[in-house]
Motif scaffolding. Structure first.
Motif, PDB file in Angstrom:
ATOM      1  N   GLY A   6       0.814  -1.219   0.000  1.00 46.43           N
ATOM      2  CA  GLY A   6       0.000   0.000   0.000  1.00 46.43           C
ATOM      3  C   GLY A   6       0.841   1.259   0.000  1.00 46.43           C
ATOM      4  O   GLY A   6       0.587   2.198  -0.771  1.00 46.43           O
ATOM      5  N   ILE A   7       1.875   1.306   0.835  1.00 46.61           N
ATOM      6  CA  ILE A   7       2.754   2.482   0.880  1.00 46.61           C
ATOM      7  C   ILE A   7       3.466   2.673  -0.453  1.00 46.61           C
ATOM      8  O   ILE A   7       3.586   3.788  -0.958  1.00 46.61           O
ATOM      9  CB  ILE A   7       3.782   2.357   2.031  1.00 46.61           C
ATOM     10  CG1 ILE A   7       3.089   2.333   3.390  1.00 46.61           C
ATOM     11  CG2 ILE A   7       4.821   3.470   1.987  1.00 46.61           C
ATOM     12  CD1 ILE A   7       2.384   3.605   3.773  1.00 46.61           C
ATOM     13  N   SER A   8       3.905   1.571  -1.066  1.00 47.41           N
ATOM     14  CA  SER A   8       4.587   1.700  -2.357  1.00 47.41           C
ATOM     15  C   SER A   8       3.629   2.209  -3.434  1.00 47.41           C
ATOM     16  O   SER A   8       4.033   2.976  -4.308  1.00 47.41           O
ATOM     17  CB  SER A   8       5.229   0.382  -2.771  1.00 47.41           C
ATOM     18  OG  SER A   8       4.249  -0.609  -2.960  1.00 47.41           O
ATOM     19  N   TYR A  17      11.261   9.599  -4.118  1.00 50.82           N
ATOM     20  CA  TYR A  17      10.885   9.388  -2.724  1.00 50.82           C
ATOM     21  C   TYR A  17      11.708   8.287  -2.060  1.00 50.82           C
ATOM     22  O   TYR A  17      11.403   7.885  -0.945  1.00 50.82           O
ATOM     23  CB  TYR A  17       9.406   9.008  -2.622  1.00 50.82           C
ATOM     24  CG  TYR A  17       8.456  10.071  -3.112  1.00 50.82           C
ATOM     25  CD1 TYR A  17       8.386  11.306  -2.494  1.00 50.82           C
ATOM     26  CD2 TYR A  17       7.616   9.828  -4.193  1.00 50.82           C
ATOM     27  CE1 TYR A  17       7.518  12.275  -2.935  1.00 50.82           C
ATOM     28  CE2 TYR A  17       6.737  10.782  -4.642  1.00 50.82           C
ATOM     29  CZ  TYR A  17       6.696  12.015  -4.010  1.00 50.82           C
ATOM     30  OH  TYR A  17       5.831  12.965  -4.445  1.00 50.82           O
ATOM     31  N   GLN A  18      12.721   7.781  -2.739  1.00 48.80           N
ATOM     32  CA  GLN A  18      13.470   6.633  -2.222  1.00 48.80           C
ATOM     33  C   GLN A  18      14.065   6.891  -0.841  1.00 48.80           C
ATOM     34  O   GLN A  18      13.948   6.043   0.054  1.00 48.80           O
ATOM     35  CB  GLN A  18      14.578   6.230  -3.189  1.00 48.80           C
ATOM     36  CG  GLN A  18      14.082   5.447  -4.369  1.00 48.80           C
ATOM     37  CD  GLN A  18      15.206   5.070  -5.306  1.00 48.80           C
ATOM     38  OE1 GLN A  18      16.294   5.638  -5.264  1.00 48.80           O
ATOM     39  NE2 GLN A  18      14.942   4.111  -6.180  1.00 48.80           N
ATOM     40  N   GLY A  24      11.655   5.994   6.311  1.00 55.69           N
ATOM     41  CA  GLY A  24      10.392   5.564   6.915  1.00 55.69           C
ATOM     42  C   GLY A  24      10.419   4.104   7.324  1.00 55.69           C
ATOM     43  O   GLY A  24       9.936   3.735   8.397  1.00 55.69           O
ATOM     44  N   VAL A  25      11.008   3.253   6.481  1.00 56.60           N
ATOM     45  CA  VAL A  25      11.112   1.824   6.809  1.00 56.60           C
ATOM     46  C   VAL A  25      12.040   1.626   8.012  1.00 56.60           C
ATOM     47  O   VAL A  25      11.739   0.857   8.924  1.00 56.60           O
ATOM     48  CB  VAL A  25      11.594   1.020   5.579  1.00 56.60           C
ATOM     49  CG1 VAL A  25      11.965  -0.400   5.958  1.00 56.60           C
ATOM     50  CG2 VAL A  25      10.510   1.018   4.503  1.00 56.60           C
ATOM     51  N   ILE A  26      13.168   2.346   8.029  1.00 57.88           N
ATOM     52  CA  ILE A  26      14.086   2.251   9.169  1.00 57.88           C
ATOM     53  C   ILE A  26      13.397   2.743  10.440  1.00 57.88           C
ATOM     54  O   ILE A  26      13.490   2.111  11.503  1.00 57.88           O
ATOM     55  CB  ILE A  26      15.379   3.045   8.886  1.00 57.88           C
ATOM     56  CG1 ILE A  26      16.187   2.352   7.786  1.00 57.88           C
ATOM     57  CG2 ILE A  26      16.222   3.198  10.150  1.00 57.88           C
ATOM     58  CD1 ILE A  26      17.341   3.180   7.245  1.00 57.88           C
ATOM     59  N   SER A  27      12.692   3.840  10.330  1.00 53.84           N
ATOM     60  CA  SER A  27      11.956   4.380  11.477  1.00 53.84           C
ATOM     61  C   SER A  27      10.907   3.391  11.974  1.00 53.84           C
ATOM     62  O   SER A  27      10.744   3.193  13.182  1.00 53.84           O
ATOM     63  CB  SER A  27      11.289   5.700  11.078  1.00 53.84           C
ATOM     64  OG  SER A  27      10.443   6.162  12.084  1.00 53.84           O
ATOM     65  N   SER A  28      10.209   2.756  11.060  1.00 49.97           N
ATOM     66  CA  SER A  28       9.205   1.759  11.437  1.00 49.97           C
ATOM     67  C   SER A  28       9.838   0.566  12.145  1.00 49.97           C
ATOM     68  O   SER A  28       9.265   0.031  13.092  1.00 49.97           O
ATOM     69  CB  SER A  28       8.446   1.278  10.204  1.00 49.97           C
ATOM     70  OG  SER A  28       7.711   2.332   9.647  1.00 49.97           O
TER      71      SER A  28
END
Length: 174
Positions: A6-8, A17-18, A24-28
């Motif tokens: 969904g995010i992709s 936006y890479q 965002g993935v690291i933060s998650s």
């Protein structure tokens, strides 16, 4: 997997936006570890004490990082006005400290996995706020709506699975 898909779709696989998506993935990942670790801590310690030590640790780390920040960004002003200080104190006490204590308390009753999954809605909240306050809704397309639907579906499915699991584990008394 639904959430990642969904995010992709929301960001159209756009290469511009890479870095943001990677951060965002690291933060998650760190947020998930934080939740799992806190779920274990609240079983043995008071939520307010846990929150105090976590906030103290964050303050110390940021305090040590401040000289490096000023070295790299020397033109920045640091001291907030009296009005800004008042608002910062309100935000810190209500929107940070109080919410983190409630978050830790909720971990006593709700599994960390379910809480982490509900955090997947944060990008949707951010996008809706951008639509409302910054008039950013002109460039959305069909894949955006599919992406939001997939993220919301993953949260809904996890909620249903958690409720069913809870009902089968705890026998109902009538």
């Amino acid at each position: 997997m639904l959430t990642l898909l969904g995010i992709s779709l929301i960001f159209h696989f756009d290469s511009s936006y890479q870095l943001g998506i990677l951060l965002g993935v690291i933060s998650s990942a760190f947020a998930a570890l934080y939740t799992i670790y806190n779920e274990r801590l609240v079983q043995f310690y008071d939520s307010k004490l846990i929150n105090f030590y976590q906030m103290l640790g964050g303050t110390l780390v940021l305090g040590f990082a401040l000289p490096f920040y000023f070295y790299n960004f020397p033109d920045q002003t640091f001291i907030p006005s009296l009005t800004d200080t008042f608002y910062l104190l309100i935000l810190a006490s209500c929107c940070t400290v109080a919410l983190y204590v409630m978050f830790a308390e909720s971990l006593k009753k709700i599994p960390a996995f379910t809480i982490n999954l509900t955090f997947n809605l944060e990008p949707i909240y951010s996008i809706i706020l951008a639509f409302l306050f910054f008039n950013e809704g002109q460039s959305v397309n069909f894949s955006f709506y599919i992406g939001i639907s997939l993220v919301m579906t993953s949260v809904l499915l996890q909620s249903i699975i958690s409720i069913r699991k809870k009902n089968t584990v705890e026998p109902q008394t009538s």
